[in-house]
Design a protein around this motif. Structure first.
Motif, PDB file in Angstrom:
ATOM      1  N   ILE A 727       0.648  -1.368  -0.087  1.00 40.06           N
ATOM      2  CA  ILE A 727      -0.090  -0.040   0.238  1.00 40.06           C
ATOM      3  C   ILE A 727       0.825   1.291   0.059  1.00 40.06           C
ATOM      4  N   ALA A 728       1.940   1.182   0.799  1.00 41.49           N
ATOM      5  CA  ALA A 728       2.715   2.512   0.654  1.00 41.49           C
ATOM      6  C   ALA A 728       3.478   2.673  -0.360  1.00 41.49           C
ATOM      7  N   LEU A 729       3.989   1.713  -0.958  1.00 47.37           N
ATOM      8  CA  LEU A 729       4.762   1.865  -2.039  1.00 47.37           C
ATOM      9  C   LEU A 729       3.791   2.526  -3.512  1.00 47.37           C
ATOM     10  N   VAL A 730       2.449   1.988  -3.436  1.00 47.18           N
ATOM     11  CA  VAL A 730       1.547   2.356  -4.476  1.00 47.18           C
ATOM     12  C   VAL A 730       1.392   3.945  -3.907  1.00 47.18           C
ATOM     13  N   GLY A 731       1.031   4.085  -2.715  1.00 45.89           N
ATOM     14  CA  GLY A 731       0.864   5.596  -2.205  1.00 45.89           C
ATOM     15  C   GLY A 731       2.012   6.557  -2.869  1.00 45.89           C
ATOM     16  N   VAL A 732       3.456   6.040  -2.798  1.00 40.81           N
ATOM     17  CA  VAL A 732       4.460   6.885  -3.139  1.00 40.81           C
ATOM     18  C   VAL A 732       4.492   6.917  -4.637  1.00 40.81           C
ATOM     19  N   ALA A 733       4.207   5.796  -5.458  1.00 47.43           N
ATOM     20  CA  ALA A 733       4.163   5.974  -6.751  1.00 47.43           C
ATOM     21  C   ALA A 733       3.276   6.657  -7.184  1.00 47.43           C
ATOM     22  N   LYS A 762      16.527  10.936 -12.938  1.00 47.37           N
ATOM     23  CA  LYS A 762      17.073  11.184 -11.681  1.00 47.37           C
ATOM     24  C   LYS A 762      16.518  12.064 -10.453  1.00 47.37           C
ATOM     25  N   ASP A 763      15.758  13.020 -11.067  1.00 44.43           N
ATOM     26  CA  ASP A 763      14.990  13.893 -10.001  1.00 44.43           C
ATOM     27  C   ASP A 763      13.917  13.253  -9.518  1.00 44.43           C
ATOM     28  N   VAL A 764      13.184  12.756 -10.413  1.00 42.33           N
ATOM     29  CA  VAL A 764      11.695  12.007  -9.881  1.00 42.33           C
ATOM     30  C   VAL A 764      12.083  10.966  -8.966  1.00 42.33           C
ATOM     31  N   ILE A 765      13.454   9.970  -9.402  1.00 45.16           N
ATOM     32  CA  ILE A 765      13.702   8.870  -8.427  1.00 45.16           C
ATOM     33  C   ILE A 765      14.303   9.311  -7.257  1.00 45.16           C
ATOM     34  N   ALA A 766      14.998  10.542  -7.226  1.00 46.84           N
ATOM     35  CA  ALA A 766      15.400  11.053  -5.973  1.00 46.84           C
ATOM     36  C   ALA A 766      14.393  11.653  -5.258  1.00 46.84           C
ATOM     37  N   GLU A 767      13.458  12.196  -5.691  1.00 42.14           N
ATOM     38  CA  GLU A 767      12.269  12.588  -4.719  1.00 42.14           C
ATOM     39  C   GLU A 767      11.610  11.477  -4.077  1.00 42.14           C
ATOM     40  N   GLY A 768      11.322  10.150  -4.889  1.00 42.80           N
ATOM     41  CA  GLY A 768      10.782   9.213  -4.456  1.00 42.80           C
ATOM     42  C   GLY A 768      11.677   8.580  -3.132  1.00 42.80           C
ATOM     43  N   ALA A 769      13.069   8.723  -3.277  1.00 41.25           N
ATOM     44  CA  ALA A 769      13.908   8.005  -2.327  1.00 41.25           C
ATOM     45  C   ALA A 769      13.819   8.955  -1.296  1.00 41.25           C
ATOM     46  N   ALA A 770      13.698  10.266  -1.474  1.00 44.82           N
ATOM     47  CA  ALA A 770      13.736  11.334  -0.503  1.00 44.82           C
ATOM     48  C   ALA A 770      12.578  11.028   0.413  1.00 44.82           C
ATOM     49  N   MET A 771      11.289  10.743  -0.045  1.00 48.63           N
ATOM     50  CA  MET A 771      10.320  10.483   0.693  1.00 48.63           C
ATOM     51  C   MET A 771      10.365   9.145   1.450  1.00 48.63           C
ATOM     52  N   SER A 808      15.117  -3.785   6.878  1.00 45.76           N
ATOM     53  CA  SER A 808      14.000  -3.288   6.715  1.00 45.76           C
ATOM     54  C   SER A 808      14.223  -2.039   5.927  1.00 45.76           C
ATOM     55  N   ALA A 809      15.170  -1.163   6.354  1.00 45.93           N
ATOM     56  CA  ALA A 809      15.483   0.265   5.516  1.00 45.93           C
ATOM     57  C   ALA A 809      15.761  -0.153   4.379  1.00 45.93           C
ATOM     58  N   PHE A 810      16.697  -1.120   4.030  1.00 46.92           N
ATOM     59  CA  PHE A 810      16.993  -1.284   2.732  1.00 46.92           C
ATOM     60  C   PHE A 810      16.094  -1.696   1.918  1.00 46.92           C
ATOM     61  N   VAL A 811      15.240  -2.651   2.289  1.00 48.16           N
ATOM     62  CA  VAL A 811      13.970  -3.179   1.492  1.00 48.16           C
ATOM     63  C   VAL A 811      13.276  -2.025   1.388  1.00 48.16           C
ATOM     64  N   LEU A 812      12.788  -1.152   2.207  1.00 49.96           N
ATOM     65  CA  LEU A 812      11.887   0.082   1.972  1.00 49.96           C
ATOM     66  C   LEU A 812      12.409   1.056   0.895  1.00 49.96           C
ATOM     67  N   LEU A 813      13.754   1.306   1.260  1.00 46.33           N
ATOM     68  CA  LEU A 813      14.405   2.207   0.140  1.00 46.33           C
ATOM     69  C   LEU A 813      14.461   1.859  -1.283  1.00 46.33           C
ATOM     70  N   THR A 814      14.935   0.224  -1.357  1.00 49.77           N
ATOM     71  CA  THR A 814      14.900  -0.220  -2.743  1.00 49.77           C
ATOM     72  C   THR A 814      13.739  -0.305  -3.541  1.00 49.77           C
ATOM     73  N   ALA A 816      10.884   1.514  -2.888  1.00 52.71           N
ATOM     74  CA  ALA A 816      10.679   3.063  -3.085  1.00 52.71           C
ATOM     75  C   ALA A 816      11.229   3.448  -4.358  1.00 52.71           C
ATOM     76  N   VAL A 817      12.581   3.204  -4.680  1.00 51.45           N
ATOM     77  CA  VAL A 817      13.131   3.674  -5.946  1.00 51.45           C
ATOM     78  C   VAL A 817      12.629   2.793  -7.230  1.00 51.45           C
ATOM     79  N   VAL A 818      12.281   1.550  -6.794  1.00 52.66           N
ATOM     80  CA  VAL A 818      11.502   0.810  -7.930  1.00 52.66           C
ATOM     81  C   VAL A 818      10.114   1.430  -8.149  1.00 52.66           C
ATOM     82  N   ALA A 819       9.258   1.684  -7.182  1.00 51.02           N
ATOM     83  CA  ALA A 819       8.024   2.179  -7.305  1.00 51.02           C
ATOM     84  C   ALA A 819       8.416   3.534  -8.175  1.00 51.02           C
ATOM     85  N   SER A 820       9.115   4.504  -7.805  1.00 54.86           N
ATOM     86  CA  SER A 820       9.440   5.762  -8.259  1.00 54.86           C
ATOM     87  C   SER A 820       9.850   5.662 -10.043  1.00 54.86           C
ATOM     88  N   TRP A 821      10.212   4.304 -10.424  1.00 54.29           N
ATOM     89  CA  TRP A 821      10.717   4.266 -11.750  1.00 54.29           C
ATOM     90  C   TRP A 821       9.721   4.622 -12.810  1.00 54.29           C
TER      91      TRP A 821
END
Length: 839
Positions: A727-733, A762-771, A808-814, A816-821
């Motif tokens: 749900i969270a990744l769908v929200g970020v995307a 890069k900008d959009v992926i960085a935005e997702g990674a920042a969130m 957990s942090a690694f899984v979430l960040l990874t 989120a980057v995939v969801a931002s792609w």
């Protein structure tokens, strides 16, 4: 009259709003369906878990005046013994001196071999005095219960069946009343009893028993050592508060009486053991085993609800931005902010109502699944039923969600100066809306991180438990319960029965070795801290206990059947008969601690524990039991209590020279272990038709069964974490996709001015990674505070280790980057001409 018309007008207006809201949502069916499904997930999970929590923790007991019923416990933290139980003299002292309790009820847990009700079987039983059921406030559904008339050594043996045993095993057969059964308790002897009643459905405590019998059915309970031995502790104690007395007053008086009792008998309460007494309401005691896990589960479901609401709030925000033109027109035509808010509330109520209805429907089967899960922690979950509380919880959550969603969007006002371009079809996101969307996305990530870290901790713990090396050949060893049956037999005939069984089983094809043991590893744990012993060269320190060791009675070949090596010396053999020199085999840890830097073989150990005076047998047999035993072998440690092995101090005696307790056969085989169950059962029943043969399982499966609660914890919390993460990744995307669509013109201009598509990517992926990073940090801070707060109330709640948190942090960040792609790729692929024409 005017007031009535006003209320009627408002009611009609709200109905009109609901009608308009319905048609409005029909134009965006995809969004409406997404919102409904997301809310159904959050509401359904919470409704189901609240039903579980209410049924296990909050539902009243059937016991009469349960708020007056208390459980009394004696413990010895210095010996790591949380429940030492009470002895008969201790109970008599408390009864004579404590006035804040009007009555006491005692309950001893014992294992009987029962013959006379269907197939011979081993049953978990309780032995109680005649006051027990009156104190507990319970009633029969059939026949009568045990009363004061059933006390005393001359009373007839009587037994009461628990409702679950009567219903599931005996099919609610009313003809059981009046039947005679035989109870065997190994070397302690056999007794007969008449079934006099069936207990009403109630919470079985202190153990899930099948039979409850009076004291005369247990020869051991009638022995002089049981009646007079202060150290012979095996009885649980309950009490009923006297009229006007409070629990705090009872606790204070119990401590005062107990302190006087320990001072009067200092030899029975060593200072290092730290003996103490406590009392709590029976309901609190019954639910204590499940309280922590259920409240953590409730917190997890609350986080899922927060994530679902945050996700839906983002969708509603996006829809509101796209409707700015429509809202502005309504405002320009005179619609007030209140009217617009009521319109949004009507839409939210429709969405949340539909989500709640779907959630409640899905919650009913979920309750059944969760009840089976919770039954591992509390037997109350087995009787859980779905009632109207499920509907009320669903409705309450729907209203909460509807109010949140109705007041999330910012509405235009009639004097708005920043202007809404009514003619423009483009999407403009204000700074306020953008911040809200990012806050909701970060909230989702933070809540997901807490769930993911908790699930990761459980999973890593489970992996560590499953991969721990036991030192046993668990896959090829079949364990079968064959309890000792002493009825009509001498002790030597009991031994001969097992020896003949072993000889016959060894002759079966595929059997490598068969042996007798006292307990099945891990399944039959809970034998307390062990018994005191000493050995050659050990000096007893006055006022202190001697070292403690586990005592196990086995046959020759026991270690070979489990695949455990004998490090020094030899195994038991035919030369170690009942009339020969007493001999033992000891564990490697005992040999190292008791005889450091020495050869333990041919040295002596002997039991010094005063509790041995209460063991059955003649004075000659008791004297032989505490006499020095020569060590003939040293074996590798076998920790049969802990799933993750610890150094263990164990003394093994041969069943040729010791009383037989328990009764387990271990069969090491080179074929499928379960293919031996039928022939082994046939061999034993040919020898004795009344002999129970039960619980056949490989040690691998026994260990897996013991780990079931840990596996279920990992599965349940893992599912919660996976759903929350999705749900969270769908929200970020979704936030990024909406942001990209609103910034199409900006991206077009940047590309026209020479920016490369990869820069936009890069900008959009960085935005997702920042969130995601912000959510991880917020989740880490929130989780730390939550764990510390919960830990102050629930000692079982522990902080996750570094590995689960980092993972957990690694899984979430990874993720989120995939969801931002996808949104990033869309931004990088913006057509410059089309983007510039959009304004």
């Amino acid at each position: 009259m005017t007031d009535f018309r006003g209320r009627k007008s408002k009611s009609m207006s709200f109905v009109s709003n609901l009608r308009v809201a319905f048609y409005s949502l029909m134009r965006t069916q995809g969004l409406a369906l997404t919102v409904i499904l997301t809310l159904a997930l959050g509401i359904g999970a919470n409704a189901a878990i609240f039903t579980l929590v209410r049924g296990v923790l909050l539902r009243p007991l059937v016991n009469r005046d349960e708020d007056r019923l208390i459980y009394i416990r004696q413990s010895a933290p210095g010996m790591r013994d949380e429940n030492t139980a009470f002895s008969v003299p201790e109970i008599q002292d408390l009864k004579a001196s404590v006035k804040t309790l009007s009555a006491f009820g005692d309950f001893s847990v014992i294992e009987f071999t029962m013959v006379g009700l269907g197939e011979p079987r081993v049953v978990q039983a309780g032995v109680v005095s005649g006051t027990f059921f009156e104190v507990m406030g319970l009633h029969p559904v059939l026949g009568r219960l045990i009363g004061p008339q059933d006390d005393g050594p001359q009373a007839a043996g009587v037994a009461v069946l628990t409702y679950r045993f009567w219903a599931t095993t005996l099919g609610k057969d009313p003809s059981v009343i009046g039947k005679t059964v035989r109870f065997g308790s190994g070397p302690m002897g056999d007794r007969s009893a008449t079934v006099i009643g069936v207990l009403e459905p109630s919470v079985p405590y202190p153990q899930d028993t099948e039979i409850i019998a009076n004291v005369v059915t247990s020869p051991h309970h009638l022995s002089a050592t049981m009646v007079t031995g202060r150290l012979h502790r095996m009885t649980e104690l309950f009490g009923r508060l006297a009229p006007g007395a409070t629990l705090d007053q009872a606790r204070a008086e119990l401590r005062t009486v107990y302190e006087a009792m320990t001072k009067a008998h200092p030899e029975d309460y060593p200072a290092k053991a730290e003996y103490q007494i406590g009392a709590k309401l029976l309901r609190e005691q019954i639910t204590s085993g499940a309280r922590t896990v259920l409240l953590v589960l409730l917190a997890a479901s609350a986080l899922v609800f927060i994530i679902a609401c945050s996700n839906v709030a983002n969708l509603i925000l996006a829809r509101t931005v796209r409707r700015e033109g429509e809202l502005a027109v309504r405002t320009a035509l005179g619609a007030s902010t209140g009217a617009l808010r009521r319109m949004l509330l009507a839409e939210s109520l429709l969405l949340c109502g539909a989500g709640a209805a779907l959630g409640v429907m899905s919650a009913q089967p979920l309750v059944a699944v969760l009840a089976r899960y919770a039954s591992r922690f509390s037997v109350r979950a087995l009787d859980l039923t779905v009632d109207s509380s499920l509907l009320w919880v669903g409705a309450a959550l729907a209203i909460v969600a509807a109010v949140i969603l109705a007041f999330v969007p910012r509405l235009p006002s009639a004097d708005t100066s920043n202007g809404l371009n009514l003619s423009s079809g483009s999407v403009r996101i204000t700074g306020s809306t953008n911040r809200r969307q990012r806050i909701f996305a970060v909230t989702q990530i933070a809540a997901s991180f807490v769930l993911l870290a908790g699930a990761s901790m459980l999973i890593t713990t489970l992996i560590a438990l499953q991969t721990a090396q036991t030192g046993l050949d668990t896959r090829h060893v079949l364990s079968i319960n064959v309890p000792a049956m002493s009825y009509g037999k001498t002790p030597q005939q009991v031994v001969d029965f097992y020896k003949e069984s072993i000889r016959s089983i060894d002759a079966l094809p595929g059997v490598n070795k068969t042996a007798f043991g006292m307990v099945t590893p891990w399944r039959d744990s809970g034998f307390g801290p062990g018994m005191q012993f000493s050995g050659d060269g050990h000096v007893h320190v006055p006022g202190e206990d001697d070292p403690r060791a586990k005592w196990r009675v086995i046959s020759s070949g026991f270690f070979a059947s489990l695949g455990v090596p004998i490090i020094a010396g030899r195994d038991f053999s035919a030369q170690d008969g009942p009339d020969k020199e007493p001999v033992v085999i000891v564990s490697e840890t005992l040999a190292r601690r008791m005889f450091p830097n020495q050869d333990a073989v041919n040295r002596h150990v002997y039991w010094t524990d005063p509790v041995l005076q209460f063991f059955p047998g003649t004075e000659v047999e008791k004297a032989r039991l505490v006499a020095p035993h020569r060590i003939i072998g040293v074996t590798a440690d076998i920790d049969d209590e802990h799933v993750v092995p610890e150094p263990i101090v164990t003394i093994y005696s041969t069943f040729e020279q010791s009383a037989i307790f328990g009764g387990r056969l271990f069969i090491h085989t080179s074929t499928d272990p379960y293919s031996l169950v039928a022939p082994v059962t046939r061999i034993i029943h040919d020898m004795s038709a009344d002999q129970p043969v039960e619980h056949a399982a490989t040690l691998e499966d026994v260990r897996a069964e013991v780990l079931t609660p840990d596996r279920l914890n990992s599965l349940v919390f893992g599912v919660f974490a996976a759903v929350a993460l999705a749900i969270a990744l769908v929200g970020v995307a979704g936030v990024l996709a909406f942001s990209v669509s609103a910034r199409t013109r900006e991206f077009g201009i940047r590309l026209a001015l020479g920016s490369q598509p990869r820069d936009l990517l890069k900008d959009v992926i960085a935005e997702g990674a920042a969130m995601a990073a912000g959510g991880v940090l917020a989740g880490a801070a929130f989780g730390f505070v939550l764990a510390r707060l919960a830990g102050s109330y629930f000692p079982d709640v522990k902080m996750p280790g570094v590995l689960p948190v980092v993972l957990s942090a690694f899984v979430l960040l990874t993720a989120a980057v995939v969801a931002s792609w996808l949104p990033a790729a869309r931004a990088a692929g913006v057509d410059v001409i089309q983007a510039l024409r959009s304004e």
